[in-house]
Design a protein around this motif. Structure first.
Motif, PDB file in Angstrom:
ATOM      1  N   VAL A  44      10.355 -39.637 -99.413  1.00 57.71           N
ATOM      2  CA  VAL A  44       9.926 -40.189 -98.119  1.00 57.71           C
ATOM      3  C   VAL A  44       8.506 -40.749 -98.223  1.00 57.71           C
ATOM      4  O   VAL A  44       8.211 -41.849 -97.738  1.00 57.71           O
ATOM      5  N   LEU A  45       7.615 -39.998 -98.887  1.00 55.88           N
ATOM      6  CA  LEU A  45       6.201 -40.404 -98.954  1.00 55.88           C
ATOM      7  C   LEU A  45       5.976 -41.632 -99.826  1.00 55.88           C
ATOM      8  O   LEU A  45       5.004 -42.367 -99.643  1.00 55.88           O
TER       9      LEU A  45
ATOM     10  N   HIS B 107       4.680 -45.431 -98.986  1.00 57.67           N
ATOM     11  CA  HIS B 107       3.284 -45.833 -98.790  1.00 57.67           C
ATOM     12  C   HIS B 107       2.695 -46.468-100.058  1.00 57.67           C
ATOM     13  O   HIS B 107       1.737 -47.236 -99.986  1.00 57.67           O
TER      14      HIS B 107
ATOM     15  N   VAL C 152      -1.099 -41.498 -95.868  1.00 59.89           N
ATOM     16  CA  VAL C 152       0.039 -40.561 -95.934  1.00 59.89           C
ATOM     17  C   VAL C 152      -0.258 -39.339 -95.073  1.00 59.89           C
ATOM     18  O   VAL C 152       0.572 -38.905 -94.267  1.00 59.89           O
TER      19      VAL C 152
ATOM     20  N   ASP D 247      -0.209 -40.530 -91.257  1.00 60.69           N
ATOM     21  CA  ASP D 247       1.071 -40.997 -90.686  1.00 60.69           C
ATOM     22  C   ASP D 247       2.196 -39.968 -90.796  1.00 60.69           C
ATOM     23  O   ASP D 247       3.001 -39.838 -89.878  1.00 60.69           O
ATOM     24  N   ASP D 248       2.276 -39.262 -91.939  1.00 66.16           N
ATOM     25  CA  ASP D 248       3.443 -38.405 -92.179  1.00 66.16           C
ATOM     26  C   ASP D 248       3.169 -36.927 -91.941  1.00 66.16           C
ATOM     27  O   ASP D 248       4.095 -36.111 -91.994  1.00 66.16           O
ATOM     28  N   TYR D 249       1.922 -36.580 -91.707  1.00 63.86           N
ATOM     29  CA  TYR D 249       1.599 -35.176 -91.418  1.00 63.86           C
ATOM     30  C   TYR D 249       0.916 -35.069 -90.051  1.00 63.86           C
ATOM     31  O   TYR D 249       1.500 -34.618 -89.088  1.00 63.86           O
TER      32      TYR D 249
END
Ligand SMILES: [Mg+2]
Length: 374
Positions: free
Chosen positions: A67-68, A71, A87, A90-92
């Motif tokens: 998923v990561l 980026h 990362v 946006d994702d955490y």
């Protein structure tokens, strides 16, 4: 003129490596190491490599890496720091997930691969990109293996015969067992330095009691005696005993390092790139410790030669480095790094200045290790 070398592909490969013998520590017994490999390819066909830890589930962490990676696709390896910040945001953080430890662990593999690529693009070893080496050789401990006092004493004798300087032993079993194995190892190693790692096994009361009983064995230091959750508990122990204390699991983020320094909770800080998010954050952690007058001991945990090489470049550069750093790839039966050999002699190792992280992988070992993942 464009300097861009876009990343075109990233693959994640879960692998499992069997150990030479069962690994005993306060948190159980292990028979294997598992890591997720990251291979990053640029538009020119250059490849950079990294690896990540797999807790709590190898397939789930491989999925997170998948998923990561969006980026990084299309970006340049030299943009690593802002990409990692994106990362995290946006994702955490944007999802309410302040999982700094997990984010660091996932980011470490990308960080290794980006540095490996930066070195290959510029035809430079990574330590050139970190400001230059302060030393050629790096010191490592001898990691004693075995279960019984006899097995550990036999391994200690092998280390003495090999001219090792710093011995490292896991404790945190019962009081009687700990004292028995320490006595057996000390009898074999004479006046060599002996380090103990309790891996969070003790509460402050037990840690203080144990330290008093262990003091006659001339212990170089005790690593993470108390649970990692409480820096205060470790500080309590450190201010009550005569054996130096090394923080390990308590130090996973830059903020942990600062807090350990602020509370004077340890005499040295053990931290590795796979915990704090890679090579670049390790330099920041070392700088915080340096400002507090503390040395860094580089941490390894279920790592392959990829991490050993990354750690070696860091170790060559940071000023406040210990001389008994951790190394674990030798415990695995198979080595995924074909070249260089990665074998300290008398506890010291120096590596050639090959570009990037400086290793070549053994594809046949990786294929076998990948087939073990079900
Ligand atoms: Mg440790």
């Amino acid at each position: 003129m464009s300097f861009t070398t876009p990343i075109t592909d990233i693959t994640v490969t879960p692998i499992i490596l069997p150990l030479k013998q069962p690994y005993h520590w306060s948190q159980g017994v292990r028979e294997t190491f598992a890591v997720n490999l990251i291979e990053v390819t640029t538009i020119d066909g250059l490849k950079g490599y990294g690896e990540c830890t797999v807790a709590p589930d190898q397939q789930a962490t491989a999925r997170i890496l998948d998923v990561l990676k969006r980026h990084f696709i299309g970006a340049d390896p030299f943009e690593m720091v802002p990409i990692k910040a994106r990362v995290l945001r946006d994702d955490y953080l944007a999802l309410g997930a302040n999982y700094m430890r997990n984010a660091n662990q996932m980011m470490a593999g990308f960080d290794f691969a980006m540095f490996d690529l930066q070195g290959k693009i510029t035809n430079r070893p990574v330590h050139h990109l970190l400001g230059g080496a302060q030393r050629e050789t790096v010191g490592y401990f001898y990691f004693l293996q075995g279960d019984t006092p006899n097995e550990l004493a036999r391994d200690a004798a092998r280390g003495v015969a090999a001219g090792e300087r710093v011995f490292y032993l896991k404790v945190g079993r019962t009081e009687e067992q700990d004292l028995e194995i320490v006595r057996a190892v000390r009898a074999e190693i004479g006046s060599a330095r002996l380090r103990l790692d309790a891996n969070e096994a003790w509460d402050p009361y037990t840690a203080i009691r144990m330290c008093r009983k262990l003091e006659p064995f001339d212990i170089d230091l005790i690593e993470q005696p108390t649970p990692s959750w409480s820096i205060e508990a470790m500080s309590h122990v450190r201010h009550s005993v005569g054996i130096p204390i090394l923080a390990d699991q308590a130090a996973f983020t830059l903020y942990d390092v600062y807090e350990i320094c602020r509370q004077r909770a340890a005499d040295m800080i053990c931290i590795g790139p796979r915990e704090i998010g890679g090579i670049q954050p390790m330099l920041k952690a070392a700088a915080v410790a340096e400002a507090a007058g503390l040395k860094i001991c580089i941490h390894s945990s279920f790592t392959t030669g990829i991490t050993t090489c990354a750690e070696h470049h860091i170790a060559r550069c940071i000023p406040n480095l210990d001389d008994g750093n951790q190394i674990m790839l030798q415990l695995a039966k198979e080595n995924i790094v074909r070249d260089p050999e990665l074998k300290p002699v008398n506890g010291w190792m120096s590596l050639s200045d090959a570009p990037g992280l400086g290793f070549t992988l053994d594809e046949s070992v990786i294929r076998k290790a990948s087939a073990r993942v079900t």
